[in-house]
Design an enzyme around this catalytic site. Structure first.
Site, PDB file in Angstrom:
ATOM      1  N   GLY A  91       0.822  -1.201   0.000  1.00 56.61           N
ATOM      2  CA  GLY A  91       0.000   0.000   0.000  1.00 56.61           C
ATOM      3  C   GLY A  91       0.856   1.250   0.000  1.00 56.61           C
ATOM      4  N   GLY A 121       5.463  -2.393   3.775  1.00 59.14           N
ATOM      5  CA  GLY A 121       5.028  -2.974   5.034  1.00 59.14           C
ATOM      6  C   GLY A 121       5.757  -4.259   5.359  1.00 59.14           C
ATOM      7  CG  ASP A 181      -3.017   0.509   8.755  1.00 57.64           C
ATOM      8  OD1 ASP A 181      -3.767   1.484   8.600  1.00 57.64           O
ATOM      9  OD2 ASP A 181      -3.142  -0.557   8.134  1.00 57.64           O
ATOM     10  NE  ARG A 241       5.773  38.122  23.042  1.00 59.83           N
ATOM     11  CZ  ARG A 241       6.409  37.098  22.478  1.00 59.83           C
ATOM     12  NH1 ARG A 241       7.346  36.449  23.164  1.00 59.83           N
ATOM     13  NH2 ARG A 241       6.117  36.719  21.243  1.00 59.83           N
ATOM     14  CG  ASN A 246      11.663  23.048  19.460  1.00 60.59           C
ATOM     15  OD1 ASN A 246      11.132  22.650  20.492  1.00 60.59           O
ATOM     16  ND2 ASN A 246      12.507  22.293  18.783  1.00 60.59           N
ATOM     17  CG  MET A 295       7.159  34.322  12.886  1.00 59.04           C
ATOM     18  SD  MET A 295       5.532  34.345  13.667  1.00 59.04           S
ATOM     19  CE  MET A 295       5.869  35.344  15.114  1.00 59.04           C
ATOM     20  NE  ARG A 332       7.950  38.975  -8.165  1.00 55.37           N
ATOM     21  CZ  ARG A 332       8.704  39.265  -9.231  1.00 55.37           C
ATOM     22  NH1 ARG A 332      10.030  39.298  -9.091  1.00 55.37           N
ATOM     23  NH2 ARG A 332       8.165  39.487 -10.407  1.00 55.37           N
TER      24      ARG A 332
END
Length: 885
Positions: free
Chosen positions: A35, A128, A176, A548, A609, A651, A733
């Site tokens: 699959g 799989g 799965d 903050r 993070n 960011m 750009r």
């Protein structure tokens, strides 16, 4: 993690020139089988580009084993540019097919001949357990097949000698997540995204019409998708094959749904795995569940079977990065392989890549099916692994508890300033695991104060085995304050919901503190009960508000007075670096203010993070997916206009995590970050790289820049530089993504991570409150000033205990790892677990000026980003070899 999670797949030995020469003249065949799953293309791309980088010739084998048997045009040599633009595509561009021919020796003989004639003696299999098992059988027969081919004259003796042994490395591609030996399979995280998008959409129509929906997801033999979906959406009932309901489940389910509807819920959500069974092994179908609910309760009930939509669509950021890392590691495993090297599968254990013996994993996977067939469901859950067990236990606890009959009787008051409103503390008894629950005992009320002296509460029964309970008996109800500090991030509301419900479950009273420390200073506190947080798990933003402002700025005396006024016995702060710094300020002020001598926990939640003590923060996975999705659209625009380079600003403050991981997931040409210094020479090199790329036929470019990577080389400066230097070759750009990175509904990973971190935080606080309460002036107070009572809970690799950050550092020092094979049991010990680290210990490992941890695991992925973009770089072998044990 998933955004499962994305860890450090680098280990010890850099690729030396001698290792690179070992690949010269050798060939790799890569194919997908079984699959399809999203992320396969990212893995194929990484195999091709890393293979070429180290000197292999790489061949596509189209249509899986069938293409290997048929040969001819089904096996083609891959080039660097041939995999350009496939990382964001779902499915598999090289095709996948079931193959009966390969099951017969005659078919395998044809396949061997086709490979040997092209000099292919290394295979990367993405599929799989059936596909991987077939590859191992092929490897075991290889010598005999070559001998027979040589006797028949189909191959020469020289060809036989050059391909005398076959090395196999597998990667598991399956939505799965049913393969033992890896925490996440390629495609599973994306499937969860598809499912959650559908559940969120269903929820709105269900609420409008007060309907109950029975939603069937894939998972014929594995309930992982259904389980994580139920946890992520707060489903009211769950059916999975590993945990069949008890004999009278129909009564329990109907009682549960009826209680929720009586408590004010306008919808019901039942999640089913397609392979759901009862304890006798008989199938439970979605239509049968619908009929039971409709007939017994009279609810307007509908069935939605998601089907193959779960396999479709673009892969998530997690699956892309997972595919990149696993693909690169597979090539390096083949580079190091010897004739007697057993077939291995590249697996993800927490934040570490491991090479696990392929057949050990297959055997463990088959043991699950055998246990299920025998009705040994407890063993079945155990074989699924620690993560599966934890998810199941937390789901049972947070979902199968009877809510209050009348939420308004629980002191639910919308007026923050009404000091005369009675404070009600509900006593909650433990639920049974089948969804039934005992009644609430009568409320204990007090009008003497907004937050009364802790009341007595009943003891838990002796047979209580709740994994979120501390195991300690405490006779008092304590007030636990919950607030957000910092910028909003996805997952905040999921953490608040989990904290509230786990606090109630442990017999304590949660208090929402609105707008952080500013709200605390103004007395904006409100009791929350079980139903107040219903539906919060999938909500973006911050329902409690997020500021903050830190306590030192408002004045510690004022904050201390509010702690005393509201009789707070514990505090949970959900937020980023400001949240960590706030708890550090309170902890360091304990000698002057005894009000701060209470247990406190920081739950890291920020898209940047950048919080020390954890490798992943809440919100980063959602933000990463938002950036990746936007980059896909930008690349599509660039492809349409031709020869265009986009400079995109992300960011993250000074932390380059988002830029780096989004660059890897989006196939960027470069990502500029603060942690890795760069100058004009580097910029000029990247311009030349893009110019060469345009000439080779890839007429688009993507450059990511972290917002604070360099104060001089701004986004405008880099954009103008590319415009000037690219004249006549390409145009440029720029895009500044801005606050759209903070918005949107949380990803499945962030929903589950927030739920689990908050639940474990409350369990930790409950233990500390029990160990440190005393009678004082007729009042019961909690007083503790030990370092380990002011902690940050984090997600880290290779540690399972509460420990100072110095201990965590010693356990996550990858420079001491040698490439080896470990067992599945060892691999579980390496896996990502939660840790609680004293904030005072983290201080030495924090860069307060730039709001960064001094060590960041993801920096070791930087070389992979540049290699896959065709830059010259040195990548380190990241996979520890592990056995299934």
């Amino acid at each position: 993690m998933a955004s499962a999670v994305l860890g450090d797949l680098t280990s010890t030995s850099a690729l030396a020139a001698g290792n690179l020469r070992q690949a010269q003249g050798k060939s790799i065949g890569v194919f997908t089988s079984g699959g399809d799953s999203q992320g396969m293309n990212a893995a194929v791309r990484a195999v091709v580009r890393m293979g070429i980088h180290v000197g292999f010739r790489v061949y596509y084998i189209h249509e899986g084993y069938q293409g290997m048997v048929d040969g001819a045009d089904n096996i083609k040599e891959a080039t660097w540019t041939s995999v350009s633009g496939i990382i964001q595509q779902g499915g598999t561009v090289i095709g996948s097919a079931r193959c009966q021919d390969f099951r017969e020796r005659a078919g395998r003989l044809k396949a061997a001949a086709n490979l040997v004639k092209l000099g292919i003696s290394n295979l990367v299999v993405i599929g799989g357990d059936g596909s991987l098992t077939g590859a191992n059988c092929f490897r075991q027969e290889w010598a005999g097949l070559l001998e027979e081919l040589e006797k028949k004259g189909e191959i020469t003796a020289e060809q036989s000698k050059n391909c005398s042994h076959l090395n196999i490395v597998g990667m598991v591609g399956s939505i799965d997540n049913d393969f033992c030996g890896t925490d996440m399979t390629i495609g599973c995280d994306t499937a969860l995204h598809r499912i959650m998008e559908s559940v969120d959409a269903i929820t709105t129509t269900a609420q409008s019409h007060q309907r109950t929906f029975v939603m069937e997801v894939m998972g014929r033999h594995c309930g992982y998708l259904a389980l994580v979906t139920a946890l992520a959406c707060g489903a009211d009932w769950l059916f999975i094959p590993e945990w069949p309901p008890e004999a009278d489940w129909e009564d329990h389910m109907c009682r549960r749904l009826s209680e929720l509807r009586s408590a004010g819920s306008r919808l019901g959500i039942v999640i089913m795995a397609e392979g759901a069974i009862d304890q006798k092994g008989s199938a439970i179908t979605s239509n049968r569940v619908k009929e039971i609910i409709s007939t017994r309760l009279g609810h307007d009930t509908r069935v939605t079977v998601l089907g193959h939509v779960q396999r479709g669509g673009n892969p998530s950021a997690f699956d892309r990065v997972l595919g990149c890392r696993m693909g690169a590691e597979a090539v390096l495993a083949l580079l190091e392989a010897k004739p007697d090297t057993p077939a291995c599968v590249v697996s993800l254990d927490g934040n570490q890549a491991v090479r696990v013996n392929l057949m050990e994993c297959v055997e463990r996977t088959q043991q699950v099916a055998a246990a299920m067939k025998k009705g040994n469901f407890e063993n079945c859950v155990s074989l699924r692994g620690r993560s599966f067990r934890n998810n199941l236990e937390i789901y049972k606890i947070l979902s199968h508890v009877k809510p209050p009959n009348n939420p308004q009787q629980d002191g639910h008051d919308n007026d923050f300033s009404d000091e005369q409103s009675p404070v009600v503390v509900r006593r909650l008894s433990r639920c049974s695991v089948d969804g039934a629950a005992n009644s609430f005992s009568p409320p204990v009320t007090s009008t003497s104060n907004r937050c009364p002296v802790p009341a007595k509460r009943p003891r838990w029964s002796a047979d209580d085995n709740n994994p979120l309970k501390t195991g300690f008996e405490c006779e008092h109800v304590f007030n636990i304050g919950i607030m957000n500090v910092g910028a909003p991030a996805a997952g905040m509301n999921a953490a608040v919901r989990s904290a509230v419900r786990t606090a109630i479950l442990n017999g304590h009273q949660p208090y929402a503190i609105y707008e952080g420390f500013e709200g605390l200073a103004e007395g904006r506190l409100k009791k929350l009960n079980w139903m107040d947080v219903g539906g919060w798990v999938g909500s973006g933003g911050a329902k409690l508000g997020a500021k903050r402002t830190q306590p030192a700025k408002l004045g510690l005396p004022q904050i201390a007075s509010k702690f005393k006024e509201f009789n707070l016995s514990a505090l949970i702060i959900i937020g980023g670096f400001e949240a960590y710094d706030s708890v550090l300020q309170l902890a360091e002020a304990r000698p002057q203010y005894k009000e701060f001598c209470i247990p406190m926990v920081v739950i890291p939640c920020t898209i940047s993070n950048n919080v020390p003590g954890t490798e992943f923060s809440l919100g980063t996975d959602t933000a990463l997916n938002a950036i990746t999705d936007i980059c896909d659209r930008i690349k599509q625009s660039a492809s349409g206009t031709k020869r265009r380079v986009f400079v995109v600003e992300t960011m993250g403050g000074y932390c380059g995590y988002l830029a780096t991981l989004a660059g890897l997931a989006g196939g960027a040409d470069a990502a500029y970050i603060f942690e890795e210094r760069f100058g004009m020479r580097d910029l000029q090199t990247d311009v030349e790289h893009l110019a060469k790329k345009m000439v080779e036929g890839v007429e688009r470019g993507l450059i990511l820049r972290n917002e604070k990577c360099n104060e001089n080389y701004t986004t405008d400066f880099i954009y103008q530089l590319y415009c000037e230097e690219g004249k006549g070759i390409f145009s440029a750009r720029k895009n500044v993504l801005g606050h759209m990175q903070q918005g949107g509904c949380p990803s499945p990973f962030d929903r589950n991570l927030g739920t689990k971190l908050a639940a474990k935080s409350v369990a930790f606080l409950a233990e500390k409150m029990h160990n440190n309460y005393k009678e004082e002036g007729g009042r019961v107070v909690v007083e503790c000033n030990e370092e380990d009572t002011a902690c940050l809970i984090g997600l880290n690799r290779r540690t399972v205990q509460f420990s100072p950050v110095t201990h965590i550092k010693s356990q996550t020092d990858f420079q001491d790892d040698m490439t080896r094979t470990v067992s599945i049991e060892e691999a579980e010990e390496f896996s990502m677990t939660t840790t609680l680290t004293p904030v005072t210990h983290l201080k030495a490992w924090s860069d307060f000026k730039h709001r960064l941890p001094r060590e960041q695991w993801w920096l070791k992925l930087r070389p992979l980003l540049r290699i896959l973009a065709k830059h010259e770089s040195v990548y380190e072998v990241e996979g520890t070899e592990a056995s299934i044990e």
